[in-house]
Design an enzyme around this catalytic site. Structure first.
Site, mmCIF file in Angstrom:
data_model
loop_
_atom_site.group_PDB
_atom_site.id
_atom_site.type_symbol
_atom_site.label_atom_id
_atom_site.label_comp_id
_atom_site.label_asym_id
_atom_site.label_seq_id
_atom_site.Cartn_x
_atom_site.Cartn_y
_atom_site.Cartn_z
ATOM 1 N N GLY A 11 15.084 -21.379 1.746
ATOM 2 C CA GLY A 11 16.339 -20.815 2.283
ATOM 3 C C GLY A 11 17.391 -20.765 1.533
ATOM 4 N N GLN A 12 18.611 -20.496 1.900
ATOM 5 C CA GLN A 12 19.948 -20.543 1.066
ATOM 6 C C GLN A 12 20.224 -22.194 0.608
ATOM 7 O OE1 GLN A 12 23.575 -19.551 3.099
ATOM 8 N NE2 GLN A 12 24.760 -19.207 1.097
ATOM 9 N N TYR A 142 21.995 -19.665 18.869
ATOM 10 C CA TYR A 142 22.109 -20.307 17.727
ATOM 11 C C TYR A 142 23.004 -21.469 18.090
ATOM 12 C CZ TYR A 142 23.566 -21.756 13.063
ATOM 13 O OH TYR A 142 23.532 -22.467 11.845
ATOM 14 N N LYS A 146 21.958 -25.709 18.414
ATOM 15 C CA LYS A 146 22.659 -26.546 17.559
ATOM 16 C C LYS A 146 23.409 -27.726 18.410
ATOM 17 C CE LYS A 146 21.881 -25.179 13.533
ATOM 18 N NZ LYS A 146 20.668 -25.939 12.626
HETATM 19 P P1 NAD Z 1 18.012 -19.779 5.828
HETATM 20 O O1 NAD Z 1 17.826 -18.918 6.801
HETATM 21 O O2 NAD Z 1 18.326 -19.346 4.396
HETATM 22 O O3 NAD Z 1 16.635 -20.453 5.478
HETATM 23 C C1 NAD Z 1 15.871 -21.136 6.601
HETATM 24 C C2 NAD Z 1 14.416 -21.225 6.049
HETATM 25 O O4 NAD Z 1 13.830 -21.582 7.754
HETATM 26 C C3 NAD Z 1 13.730 -19.936 5.702
HETATM 27 O O5 NAD Z 1 13.410 -20.420 4.391
HETATM 28 C C4 NAD Z 1 12.522 -19.571 6.569
HETATM 29 O O6 NAD Z 1 11.467 -19.203 5.614
HETATM 30 C C5 NAD Z 1 12.671 -20.923 7.383
HETATM 31 N N1 NAD Z 1 11.729 -20.856 8.501
HETATM 32 C C6 NAD Z 1 11.959 -19.879 9.589
HETATM 33 N N2 NAD Z 1 11.333 -19.956 10.324
HETATM 34 C C7 NAD Z 1 10.442 -21.071 10.265
HETATM 35 C C8 NAD Z 1 9.310 -21.500 10.796
HETATM 36 N N3 NAD Z 1 8.848 -21.062 11.951
HETATM 37 N N4 NAD Z 1 8.537 -22.737 10.324
HETATM 38 C C9 NAD Z 1 9.022 -22.872 9.033
HETATM 39 N N5 NAD Z 1 10.134 -22.428 8.188
HETATM 40 C C10 NAD Z 1 10.756 -21.614 8.968
HETATM 41 O O7 NAD Z 1 18.739 -20.926 6.245
HETATM 42 P P2 NAD Z 1 20.137 -22.021 5.490
HETATM 43 O O8 NAD Z 1 21.432 -21.399 5.363
HETATM 44 O O9 NAD Z 1 19.410 -22.556 4.372
HETATM 45 O O10 NAD Z 1 20.133 -22.916 6.644
HETATM 46 C C11 NAD Z 1 19.420 -24.119 6.663
HETATM 47 C C12 NAD Z 1 19.955 -24.960 7.971
HETATM 48 O O11 NAD Z 1 21.101 -25.279 7.728
HETATM 49 C C13 NAD Z 1 19.711 -24.198 9.274
HETATM 50 O O12 NAD Z 1 19.576 -25.441 10.220
HETATM 51 C C14 NAD Z 1 21.081 -23.949 9.365
HETATM 52 O O13 NAD Z 1 21.500 -23.774 10.901
HETATM 53 C C15 NAD Z 1 22.040 -24.922 8.804
HETATM 54 N N6 NAD Z 1 23.374 -24.220 8.484
HETATM 55 C C16 NAD Z 1 23.480 -23.229 7.691
HETATM 56 C C17 NAD Z 1 24.632 -22.709 7.063
HETATM 57 C C18 NAD Z 1 24.807 -21.673 6.037
HETATM 58 O O14 NAD Z 1 26.154 -20.896 5.990
HETATM 59 N N7 NAD Z 1 23.799 -21.411 5.273
HETATM 60 C C19 NAD Z 1 25.766 -23.269 8.007
HETATM 61 C C20 NAD Z 1 25.664 -24.095 8.774
HETATM 62 C C21 NAD Z 1 24.343 -24.875 9.171
HETATM 63 C C1 AKB Z 2 25.842 -18.735 10.472
HETATM 64 O O1 AKB Z 2 26.757 -17.905 9.966
HETATM 65 O O2 AKB Z 2 24.995 -18.418 11.362
HETATM 66 C C2 AKB Z 2 25.793 -19.814 9.431
HETATM 67 C C3 AKB Z 2 26.483 -21.150 10.140
HETATM 68 C C4 AKB Z 2 27.916 -21.249 9.744
HETATM 69 O O3 AKB Z 2 25.939 -21.926 10.631
HETATM 70 N N1 AKB Z 2 26.119 -19.769 8.157
#
Ligand code: NAD
Ligand code: AKB
Length: 330
Positions: A11-12, A142, A146
């Site tokens: 993921g990101q 979501y 959380k």
């Molecule tokens: P993303 O969507 O880019 O990546 C999520 C990953 O989860 C993907 O690679 C996907 O393949 C994997 N995935 C989905 N379903 C799955 C399953 N059943 N089994 C195994 N893997 C699975 O998300 P991200 O942005 O990298 O976020 C990672 C964490 O950080 C999450 O908990 C998200 O809520 C949290 N977060 C992210 C942000 C943001 O802006 N990116 C902000 C706040 C919190």
């Molecule tokens: C989203 O927009 O869902 C994420 C987050 C802030 O948790 N980037």
């Protein structure tokens, strides 16, 4: 020596956290776990890479046993916008997945990093200088997942002594992997548009203010909190952290300082707008600052300049590779 498993490694965040952890702890010490999504080269070939659905507890336990894992960075999740399209799936992945990780951690003595989000807050939360401890009544699946996740992690620490830690991330901005279906994705898309045809149509209103952070700070936070002195961590699982707070109009103005002709227009998506309206404008992250020395390095200006430079370089390299492939010289 640490042996780390990262779920959601494609993921990101995982795409950048995986190489950062491998650089710090050694390539063989960090096992990247993917699921369905194609990993970036540095994730697949930079060290061990396996596939696993986090809803499969037996498979997860087998990985932890096989690789002698002692720390799990649990990133696999569905984000806010995708979660509203598929709420049942979001609950299943976000909660069953986390529950499995915590159970495996309990049985195998692992520490767990689990990121929460500004999405854990809701319309009744104070939006300005949102306190560390405050009202949390989110109205998205979501957000519900959380808040539940924060409570579950607290429970596993108190009841079983599992070393759970985490932060509430704001929207994350990065140039390596695309965001995965969130409400804050516009703040990444806008840079691709600015470097492309120099215009972007934003799905949020120009005045929607949200907390944001550049990925290098987010990666540093994840690594720092897991290395912090546990005696200092009063909130363990859900530290407010932020780096900047801006509106789409302000981000467009920051980009325009580098790309004078950049234009932004607005076509509001009511679903993502409602989500954004329910989230804080600006978090109070003083607890993280005082308890484990959290401090961001990038503000809006520095992040914008770095994004345009690095993403511009990446996009130009992609174009010249495509041209090389086309004329046979690549
Ligand atoms: P993303 O969507 O880019 O990546 C999520 C990953 O989860 C993907 O690679 C996907 O393949 C994997 N995935 C989905 N379903 C799955 C399953 N059943 N089994 C195994 N893997 C699975 O998300 P991200 O942005 O990298 O976020 C990672 C964490 O950080 C999450 O908990 C998200 O809520 C949290 N977060 C992210 C942000 C943001 O802006 N990116 C902000 C706040 C919190
Ligand atoms: C989203 O927009 O869902 C994420 C987050 C802030 O948790 N980037």
């Amino acid at each position: 020596m640490k042996r780390i498993l990262i779920t959601g490694a494609t993921g990101q965040i995982g795409t950048e956290l995986t190489p950062a952890l491998r650089q710090r702890y050694g390539t063989e010490q960090v096992v990247a776990v993917g699921h369905k999504k194609e990993p970036a080269a540095q994730v697949r070939s930079g060290g061990p890479y396996v596939n696993c659905d986090v809803r499969d507890k037996i498979a997860l336990a087998e990985l932890v046993r096989h690789y002698k894992i002692d720390t799990i960075y649990h990133l696999a999740a569905l984000l806010s916008a995708t979660g509203e399209k598929e709420p049942q799936l979001a609950w299943d992945v976000n909660i069953t997945g986390l529950f499995n990780v915590l159970e495996v951690a309990r049985l195998h003595g692992c520490a767990v990093f689990h990121p929460s989000s500004i999405g854990a807050f809701g319309p009744d939360t104070p939006h300005d200088h949102t306190p560390q401890v405050t009202i949390q009544r989110p109205d998205t699946m979501y957000g519900v997942s959380k808040v539940t996740g924060e409570l579950l992690c607290d429970y596993y620490f108190r009841r079983y002594g599992v070393d759970t830690r985490g932060v509430r991330y704001p929207g994350l901005i990065s140039h390596t992997a695309l965001p995965g279906g969130g409400t804050t994705d516009y703040a990444v898309e806008i840079f691709y548009a600015a470097l492309g045809d120099q215009q972007y149509t934003c799905y949020l209103e120009p005045t929607t203010r949200l907390d944001m952070m550049y990925m290098p700070d987010a990666i540093r936070a994840a690594i720092t909190i897991m290395a912090a002195d546990p005696a200092q961590l009063q909130h363990r699982n859900a530290y407010n952290i932020t780096a900047m707070s801006f509106t789409p109009a302000e981000l467009a103005a920051a980009i325009r300082k580098h790309i004078g002709d950049f234009k932004i227009s607005y076509e509001v998506d009511p679903i993502r707008q409602a989500i954004a309206d329910s989230w804080p404008d600006q978090l109070d992250d003083s607890a993280a600052r005082s308890q484990w020395d959290w401090a961001p390095s990038y503000d809006l200006e520095r992040m914008t300049e770095d994004m345009l430079t690095r993403l511009g370089k990446k996009l130009r390299a992609q174009v010249s590779k495509a041209q090389g492939d086309e004329d046979g010289s690549g």
